[in-house]
Design a protein around this motif. Structure first.
Motif, PDB file in Angstrom:
ATOM      1  N   GLY A   1       0.795  -1.215   0.000  1.00  0.00           N
ATOM      2  CA  GLY A   1       0.000   0.000   0.000  1.00  0.00           C
ATOM      3  C   GLY A   1       0.824   1.259   0.000  1.00  0.00           C
ATOM      4  N   ASP A   2       2.133   1.138  -0.231  1.00  0.00           N
ATOM      5  CA  ASP A   2       3.004   2.308  -0.324  1.00  0.00           C
ATOM      6  C   ASP A   2       3.017   2.844  -1.752  1.00  0.00           C
ATOM      7  N   VAL A   3       3.247   4.137  -1.890  1.00  0.00           N
ATOM      8  CA  VAL A   3       3.329   4.785  -3.198  1.00  0.00           C
ATOM      9  C   VAL A   3       4.790   5.151  -3.458  1.00  0.00           C
ATOM     10  N   ILE A   4       5.387   4.467  -4.440  1.00  0.00           N
ATOM     11  CA  ILE A   4       6.785   4.712  -4.771  1.00  0.00           C
ATOM     12  C   ILE A   4       6.881   4.924  -6.280  1.00  0.00           C
ATOM     13  N   GLN A   5       7.079   6.179  -6.703  1.00  0.00           N
ATOM     14  CA  GLN A   5       7.165   6.472  -8.129  1.00  0.00           C
ATOM     15  C   GLN A   5       8.533   6.040  -8.657  1.00  0.00           C
ATOM     16  N   THR A   6       8.511   5.384  -9.845  1.00  0.00           N
ATOM     17  CA  THR A   6       9.755   4.876 -10.446  1.00  0.00           C
ATOM     18  C   THR A   6      10.090   5.556 -11.758  1.00  0.00           C
ATOM     19  N   GLY A   7       9.222   6.444 -12.242  1.00  0.00           N
ATOM     20  CA  GLY A   7       9.489   7.107 -13.512  1.00  0.00           C
ATOM     21  C   GLY A   7       8.206   7.439 -14.226  1.00  0.00           C
ATOM     22  N   THR A   8       8.268   7.460 -15.560  1.00  0.00           N
ATOM     23  CA  THR A   8       7.097   7.747 -16.367  1.00  0.00           C
ATOM     24  C   THR A   8       7.023   6.761 -17.530  1.00  0.00           C
ATOM     25  N   GLU A   9       5.849   6.709 -18.160  1.00  0.00           N
ATOM     26  CA  GLU A   9       5.671   5.917 -19.378  1.00  0.00           C
ATOM     27  C   GLU A   9       4.764   6.681 -20.312  1.00  0.00           C
ATOM     28  N   THR A  10       4.908   6.442 -21.603  1.00  0.00           N
ATOM     29  CA  THR A  10       4.083   7.100 -22.610  1.00  0.00           C
ATOM     30  C   THR A  10       3.193   6.078 -23.279  1.00  0.00           C
ATOM     31  N   ILE A  11       1.904   6.398 -23.328  1.00  0.00           N
ATOM     32  CA  ILE A  11       0.923   5.582 -24.042  1.00  0.00           C
ATOM     33  C   ILE A  11       0.237   6.501 -25.040  1.00  0.00           C
ATOM     34  N   GLY A  12       0.471   6.254 -26.321  1.00  0.00           N
ATOM     35  CA  GLY A  12      -0.081   7.151 -27.332  1.00  0.00           C
ATOM     36  C   GLY A  12       0.462   8.546 -27.162  1.00  0.00           C
ATOM     37  N   ASP A  13      -0.457   9.499 -26.984  1.00  0.00           N
ATOM     38  CA  ASP A  13      -0.041  10.893 -26.853  1.00  0.00           C
ATOM     39  C   ASP A  13      -0.024  11.372 -25.408  1.00  0.00           C
ATOM     40  N   LYS A  14      -0.108  10.437 -24.435  1.00  0.00           N
ATOM     41  CA  LYS A  14      -0.148  10.823 -23.033  1.00  0.00           C
ATOM     42  C   LYS A  14       1.033  10.238 -22.265  1.00  0.00           C
ATOM     43  N   THR A  15       1.480  10.981 -21.283  1.00  0.00           N
ATOM     44  CA  THR A  15       2.543  10.520 -20.399  1.00  0.00           C
ATOM     45  C   THR A  15       1.960  10.277 -19.007  1.00  0.00           C
ATOM     46  N   PHE A  16       2.276   9.117 -18.456  1.00  0.00           N
ATOM     47  CA  PHE A  16       1.758   8.709 -17.155  1.00  0.00           C
ATOM     48  C   PHE A  16       2.910   8.441 -16.200  1.00  0.00           C
ATOM     49  N   GLU A  17       2.640   8.656 -14.908  1.00  0.00           N
ATOM     50  CA  GLU A  17       3.613   8.272 -13.891  1.00  0.00           C
ATOM     51  C   GLU A  17       3.650   6.745 -13.771  1.00  0.00           C
ATOM     52  N   ARG A  18       4.836   6.223 -13.502  1.00  0.00           N
ATOM     53  CA  ARG A  18       4.977   4.800 -13.234  1.00  0.00           C
ATOM     54  C   ARG A  18       5.307   4.617 -11.761  1.00  0.00           C
ATOM     55  N   TYR A  19       4.832   3.478 -11.221  1.00  0.00           N
ATOM     56  CA  TYR A  19       5.015   3.216  -9.802  1.00  0.00           C
ATOM     57  C   TYR A  19       5.487   1.787  -9.580  1.00  0.00           C
TER      58      TYR A  19
END
Length: 659
Positions: free
Chosen positions: A248-266
């Motif tokens: 249940g912890d939130v640990i961001q590891t970077g980002t990813e791109t899907i189509g024309d959008k960029t999302f946070e990765r965890y």
């Protein structure tokens, strides 16, 4: 953590300690024959004493940022917003830890500081995420994923229509309700990561120009701005499961791109989101994407309660459909069980607040009358709306199994969270105005009786979120739709068959306990189906009481002074006390078992009516009517639909011989 078993015996005594005794006058002189005494009073269930911003029924407009008087309030502050207040149990489990944010600083932009986050109850928080993992990833079938996708992308007002069962197609036609999100596993791969966000271009619950325009207008009121989850989402600002790891912890590891959008990765292996929904996720950052409470779940329940108000013949099925839609939010990986429970709590409270508002009285009546008239016009000849609404089997109506609906709905009220047994049991709280939720489902009961039904069917205390909800989270609407769970005082049910619908006939399927007495009055018919153990006795004055189980009449004595007692249990009907009949009719089907009376039986006049299903009975065959410890008196007449019969009375039994 395991799901609970049946309600604890201690709970009933705890609950009884909180009720108000009313009508203490004795019933002893009401009949010529001794009648079951019951407890001598009805119960009143008072609304709890609360402080502003509760009760929600008076302050629900605060959700919009303005109160009922039009004065500005802070919708993002629990000191002004009653919805945030009834969801406050979340603060015992997880907190943003930002005191300024929680103390009036919350707003619609979302928080900027997550450095002070605290998991206050690690056991519940871990279980919350464990459950998500148990129904996603490899544990999720393609069919489950597709259902979750459809419920995510379709409008909730349209999705819930399925709960109408055999009436759904008629409703869609009359309301002009449509959706543009239509997929099957044959034409859509839920495991593909698609680069588009499908939005429903349909008409939701229908068109305002349709034949059912009054209902569509009513639905708009029910799902108005007061029903938004946005203030609560921003106030609590909790993470969605696709942002959390197994702890249940939130640990961001970077980002990813899907189509024309960029999302946070965890750090979230495996990724819990249905692949086809990954592009549909929020990508403006965590601050704009709170998980608690679930908005889809909230909207589904608001819609379901609106439909159920207008079509109470499908009350339980519609509520079960809403609970299933909430469940698919977890399967989709978009929400957790706590989020879904929060969505149910907020919707239940807002729905009741809207329904009890005097300004909505005309709109809700117009909606109910319009839909009932529309559906009744389309019924086959000699068919009732109630019968037709339940005419399909499980192959075409996924909610046709009443017992399964009860189980599924109750399970989704608390999911896999166990009760905290270290806490004392708390009496059930019935919030101000909650009884309106049963207004059309139990129309023959008065306001106090509907409150007593909610009181007697509520979920026991000790579960996450529920105890802090001022009662809203503990209301079990599917159980309440099945009648009383306990007679905590004496209950008189007066039904008017001429009013039609449930006033003419209703069926209680709960297992009814308690010390109180049941008195059946009025011209309608009430059927008891459960394994009942109420001990105050049973009186039939008017209309019909149908005993459809061996223990339908509880464990007390029985008096029939008028009306009809219909024995409809195949293995016979038990009376643990005495049986007296001074009038009315005892209706016995030859295929059903006799009336088994442990005490004495006294028959003074009255009518015995026999019915014969199937072939004409063979001469010389015998129908057992009743057995008792002792039997005195006799029936004044026997009606047998032209079949010649001869009664045989003994000192402890009555049977009828076919001649």
């Amino acid at each position: 953590m395991a799901n609970p078993g049946p309600c604890f015996p201690l709970l009933r005594s705890t609950l009884l300690a909180s009720v108000t005794a009313l009508g203490m006058a004795s019933h002893a002189q009401a009949f010529d024959a001794p009648e079951p005494s019951g407890v001598g009073f009805e119960i009143g269930v008072p609304a709890p004493s609360v402080q502003y911003p509760l009760p929600i029924t008076q302050n629900y407009h605060n959700q919009t940022g303005k109160n009922a008087k039009g004065e500005k309030v802070n919708a993002y502050d629990d000191k002004d917003n009653p919805v945030i207040e009834i969801l406050s149990g979340f603060k015992r489990i997880w907190t943003l830890g930002d005191e300024k944010w929680a103390d009036g600083g919350a707003n619609g932009d979302g928080p900027t500081d997550y450095s002070k986050v605290k998991i206050l109850n690690p056991a519940i928080w871990t279980e919350n995420m464990r459950y998500v993992l148990s129904v996603t990833g490899k544990n999720r079938t393609d069919a489950d994923a597709l259902n979750a996708y459809l419920n995510d992308r379709r409008s909730q007002g349209y999705s819930v229509i399925e709960g109408l069962g055999p009436l759904a197609a008629w409703y869609r036609e009359g309301a002009g309700a449509t959706t543009t999100i239509n997929h099957t596993l044959e034409d859509f791969n839920v495991n593909d990561v698609i680069t588009k966000r499908e939005d429903d271009k349909g008409t939701d619950s229908g068109s305002p120009e349709s034949e059912l325009k009054h209902f569509v207008a009513f639905m708009t009121l029910m799902r108005g701005p007061e029903g938004s989850t946005s203030p609560s989402k921003y106030f609590y600002s909790s993470p969605r499961p696709w942002r959390m790891n197994a702890k249940g912890d939130v640990i961001q590891t970077g980002t990813e791109t899907i189509g024309d959008k960029t999302f946070e990765r965890y750090e979230n292996e495996p990724d819990v989101t249905v692949p086809a929904l990954r592009y549909a996720r929020e990508n403006r950052g965590r601050a704009k994407d709170g998980g608690f409470p679930s908005g889809h779940t909230n909207a589904a329940y608001l819609a379901a309660i609106a439909y159920a108000y207008a079509v109470p013949e499908r009350f339980s099925e519609l509520l079960t459909k809403a609970s299933e839609l909430g469940d698919t939010r977890i399967v989709a990986g978009m929400h957790s069980p706590l989020d879904v429970i929060g969505g149910r709590i907020s919707a239940t409270a807002i729905a009741a607040a809207v329904l009890q508002d005097p300004k909505v009285a005309d709109a809700k009546k117009a909606a109910h009358d319009e839909v009932e008239a529309y559906l009744n016009k389309r019924l086959p000849k000699d068919e009732t709306l109630l019968a037709f609404a339940h005419s399909a089997d499980k192959s075409t109506d996924r909610f046709a199994d009443e017992a399964a609906n009860k189980v599924d709905y109750r399970k989704r009220m608390t999911y896999s969270f166990g009760r905290d047994t270290s806490l004392p049991l708390k009496a059930m709280t019935v919030p101000d105005g909650a009884e309106v939720l049963l207004e059309t489902r139990l129309p023959y009961l008065d306001v106090a009786q509907r409150r007593a039904v909610l009181f007697s069917t509520g979920v026991e205390s000790g579960y996450p979120l529920l105890d802090d909800s001022n009662g809203w989270g503990r209301i079990n609407l599917v159980a309440a739709a099945a009648g009383y769970g306990s007679f905590d005082g004496d209950v008189t049910v007066k039904m008017d068959a001429a009013a039609g619908g449930f006033n003419a006939h209703d069926r209680w399927t709960n297992d009814i306990s308690g010390p109180g007495r049941l008195a059946k009055a009025g011209s309608g018919s009430l059927e008891l189906v459960g394994a009942n153990s109420y001990s105050g006795g049973t009186v039939v004055k008017d209309g019909t009481l149908v005993a459809s189980s061996g223990t339908a009449l509880g464990t007390g004595s029985v008096l029939i002074s008028g009306g009809t007692l219909h024995l409809a249990a195949a293995q016979g009907t038990n009376v643990d006390g005495d049986y007296s009949q001074t009038g009315g009719t005892l209706l016995v089907d030859s295929k059903n078992g006799p009336l088994n009376i442990k005490g004495k039986a006294v028959i003074d006049g009255a009518v015995l009516k026999l019915t014969f299903r199937g072939k004409t009975p063979v001469a010389g065959s015998k129908v057992e009517v009743l057995r008792a410890n002792t039997l005195s008196g006799s029936f004044a007449s026997i009606e047998s639909n032209g079949v010649k019969v001869r009664p045989v009375y003994t000192g402890n039994a009555l049977s009828v011989i076919i001649e």
